[in-house]
Structures are given as structure tokens and as C-alpha cells.
Motif scaffolding. Structure first.
Motif, PDB file in Angstrom:
ATOM      1  N   ASN A 151       0.690  -1.103  -0.109  1.00 52.30           N
ATOM      2  CA  ASN A 151      -0.108   0.117  -0.043  1.00 52.30           C
ATOM      3  C   ASN A 151       0.684   1.232  -0.031  1.00 52.30           C
ATOM      4  N   GLY A 152       0.940   2.105  -1.156  1.00 53.42           N
ATOM      5  CA  GLY A 152       1.651   3.282  -0.976  1.00 53.42           C
ATOM      6  C   GLY A 152       3.189   2.661  -0.946  1.00 53.42           C
ATOM      7  N   GLY A 153       3.601   1.980  -1.599  1.00 52.88           N
ATOM      8  CA  GLY A 153       4.930   1.488  -1.535  1.00 52.88           C
ATOM      9  C   GLY A 153       5.485   0.913  -0.420  1.00 52.88           C
ATOM     10  N   LYS A 154       4.492   0.660   0.778  1.00 50.75           N
ATOM     11  CA  LYS A 154       4.694   0.128   1.932  1.00 50.75           C
ATOM     12  C   LYS A 154       4.545  -1.357   2.021  1.00 50.75           C
ATOM     13  N   LEU A 155       5.227  -2.415   2.408  1.00 51.86           N
ATOM     14  CA  LEU A 155       4.895  -3.659   2.749  1.00 51.86           C
ATOM     15  C   LEU A 155       4.294  -3.764   4.018  1.00 51.86           C
ATOM     16  N   HIS A 156       2.964  -4.414   3.946  1.00 50.75           N
ATOM     17  CA  HIS A 156       2.268  -4.811   4.979  1.00 50.75           C
ATOM     18  C   HIS A 156       1.794  -6.354   5.180  1.00 50.75           C
ATOM     19  N   LEU A 157       2.069  -6.757   6.543  1.00 50.57           N
ATOM     20  CA  LEU A 157       1.693  -8.290   6.709  1.00 50.57           C
ATOM     21  C   LEU A 157       0.471  -8.098   7.548  1.00 50.57           C
ATOM     22  N   ALA A 158      -0.553  -8.390   7.305  1.00 51.17           N
ATOM     23  CA  ALA A 158      -1.722  -8.329   7.875  1.00 51.17           C
ATOM     24  C   ALA A 158      -2.301  -9.827   8.508  1.00 51.17           C
ATOM     25  N   PRO A 159      -2.513 -10.053   9.599  1.00 56.39           N
ATOM     26  CA  PRO A 159      -2.819 -11.524  10.220  1.00 56.39           C
ATOM     27  C   PRO A 159      -4.233 -11.893   9.739  1.00 56.39           C
ATOM     28  N   VAL A 160      -4.230 -13.074   9.216  1.00 55.47           N
ATOM     29  CA  VAL A 160      -5.714 -13.439   9.010  1.00 55.47           C
ATOM     30  C   VAL A 160      -6.181 -14.338  10.182  1.00 55.47           C
ATOM     31  N   LYS A 161      -7.191 -13.834  10.694  1.00 55.60           N
ATOM     32  CA  LYS A 161      -7.836 -14.548  11.855  1.00 55.60           C
ATOM     33  C   LYS A 161      -7.961 -15.995  11.746  1.00 55.60           C
ATOM     34  N   GLU A 162      -7.531 -16.692  12.747  1.00 56.42           N
ATOM     35  CA  GLU A 162      -7.952 -18.157  12.808  1.00 56.42           C
ATOM     36  C   GLU A 162      -7.965 -18.422  14.309  1.00 56.42           C
ATOM     37  N   HIS A 163      -8.843 -19.419  14.471  1.00 63.34           N
ATOM     38  CA  HIS A 163      -9.295 -19.835  16.018  1.00 63.34           C
ATOM     39  C   HIS A 163      -8.094 -20.885  16.469  1.00 63.34           C
ATOM     40  N   VAL A 164      -7.623 -20.856  17.738  1.00 64.60           N
ATOM     41  CA  VAL A 164      -6.807 -21.550  18.485  1.00 64.60           C
ATOM     42  C   VAL A 164      -7.616 -22.521  19.196  1.00 64.60           C
ATOM     43  N   GLY A 165      -7.382 -24.173  19.183  1.00 62.36           N
ATOM     44  CA  GLY A 165      -8.103 -24.898  19.893  1.00 62.36           C
ATOM     45  C   GLY A 165      -7.989 -24.845  21.393  1.00 62.36           C
ATOM     46  N   ALA A 166      -6.845 -24.555  21.949  1.00 62.59           N
ATOM     47  CA  ALA A 166      -6.777 -24.488  23.281  1.00 62.59           C
ATOM     48  C   ALA A 166      -6.935 -22.869  23.727  1.00 62.59           C
ATOM     49  N   SER A 167      -7.443 -22.862  25.041  1.00 68.12           N
ATOM     50  CA  SER A 167      -7.689 -21.460  25.546  1.00 68.12           C
ATOM     51  C   SER A 167      -6.939 -21.086  26.741  1.00 68.12           C
ATOM     52  N   GLY A 168      -7.047 -19.720  26.766  1.00 65.40           N
ATOM     53  CA  GLY A 168      -6.115 -19.292  28.120  1.00 65.40           C
ATOM     54  C   GLY A 168      -4.937 -19.012  27.517  1.00 65.40           C
ATOM     55  N   ILE A 169      -3.587 -19.394  28.631  1.00 66.04           N
ATOM     56  CA  ILE A 169      -2.338 -18.897  28.370  1.00 66.04           C
ATOM     57  C   ILE A 169      -1.524 -19.839  27.402  1.00 66.04           C
ATOM     58  N   MET A 170      -2.060 -21.048  27.150  1.00 61.62           N
ATOM     59  CA  MET A 170      -1.539 -22.165  26.459  1.00 61.62           C
ATOM     60  C   MET A 170      -1.858 -21.731  24.990  1.00 61.62           C
TER      61      MET A 170
ATOM     62  N   THR B  23      13.250  -7.390   6.359  1.00 64.91           N
ATOM     63  CA  THR B  23      14.085  -8.539   6.500  1.00 64.91           C
ATOM     64  C   THR B  23      15.114  -8.691   7.471  1.00 64.91           C
ATOM     65  N   THR B  24      15.337  -7.624   8.275  1.00 65.70           N
ATOM     66  CA  THR B  24      16.453  -7.679   9.061  1.00 65.70           C
ATOM     67  C   THR B  24      15.596  -7.512  10.534  1.00 65.70           C
ATOM     68  N   LYS B  25      14.413  -7.330  10.541  1.00 66.20           N
ATOM     69  CA  LYS B  25      13.577  -7.488  11.822  1.00 66.20           C
ATOM     70  C   LYS B  25      13.920  -8.821  12.360  1.00 66.20           C
ATOM     71  N   SER B  26      13.881  -8.741  13.802  1.00 70.71           N
ATOM     72  CA  SER B  26      13.751 -10.286  14.581  1.00 70.71           C
ATOM     73  C   SER B  26      12.254 -10.707  14.218  1.00 70.71           C
ATOM     74  N   PHE B  27      12.346 -12.099  14.673  1.00 69.41           N
ATOM     75  CA  PHE B  27      10.825 -12.582  14.475  1.00 69.41           C
ATOM     76  C   PHE B  27       9.843 -12.272  15.337  1.00 69.41           C
ATOM     77  N   TRP B  28      10.090 -11.495  16.476  1.00 64.83           N
ATOM     78  CA  TRP B  28       8.986 -11.001  17.348  1.00 64.83           C
ATOM     79  C   TRP B  28       8.456  -9.591  17.075  1.00 64.83           C
ATOM     80  N   GLN B  29       9.342  -8.759  16.070  1.00 61.11           N
ATOM     81  CA  GLN B  29       9.095  -7.673  15.518  1.00 61.11           C
ATOM     82  C   GLN B  29       7.900  -7.581  14.376  1.00 61.11           C
TER      83      GLN B  29
END
Length: 76
Positions: free
Chosen positions: A8-27, A69-75
Motif C-alpha cells: 500500500n503506497g509502496g510500503k509492505l504490510h503483513l496483515a494477520p488472518v484471523k484463525e481460531h486456536v483450539g486451546a484457550s487461556g495462556i497455552m 527482513t532485518t527485523k527479528s521474528f518477534w517484531q
């Protein structure tokens, strides 16, 4: 967690696609976070492997790609 990549406007965006996780809570949150990190790292490796012509067609510069590409995986 899957992500959708778009430019969008020459900027790369990674948008999450909503998915449901089977487990609930902290796990469930922990598992979802790990999947998100794995997907983010995979997408950045794929971006780094694209050739310059394709990146130019997408409106991305070498600096845009290097910044993402130089960002860490958690960023986001």
C-alpha cells in the motif's frame, strides 16, 4: 497464524488472518504467538528471496526489503 501480504503506497504490510486456536487461556495464547512468529519469519525469508524486478513491480525498494527482513521474528 497465516498472514496476508499486500503493498500500500509502496510500503509492505503483513496483515494477520484471523484463525481460531483450539486451546484457550495462556497455552492457547502461547501457541498462537509461536505460530505468528514462525509465519513472520517465513514471510521475511520469502521476501528476501524475491528478485529485484518483482520487488520493483510491487513498488518496494531495496531499503524497504532490508528494513523488513532485518527485523527479528518477534517484531511486527
Amino acid at each position: 497464524m497465516a498472514t496476508k501480504t499486500y503493498v500500500n503506497g509502496g510500503k509492505l504490510h503483513l496483515a494477520p488472518v484471523k484463525e481460531h486456536v483450539g486451546a484457550s487461556g495462556i497455552m492457547g495464547t502461547l501457541i498462537a504467538t509461536i505460530f505468528k512468529w514462525q509465519e513472520r519469519e517465513s514471510m521475511r525469508h520469502q521476501l528476501a528471496d524475491l528478485d529485484k524486478v518483482f520487488l520493483t513491480d510491487m513498488g518496494l525498494s531495496d531499503l524497504d526489503v532490508k528494513t523488513e527482513t532485518t527485523k527479528s521474528f518477534w517484531q511486527s
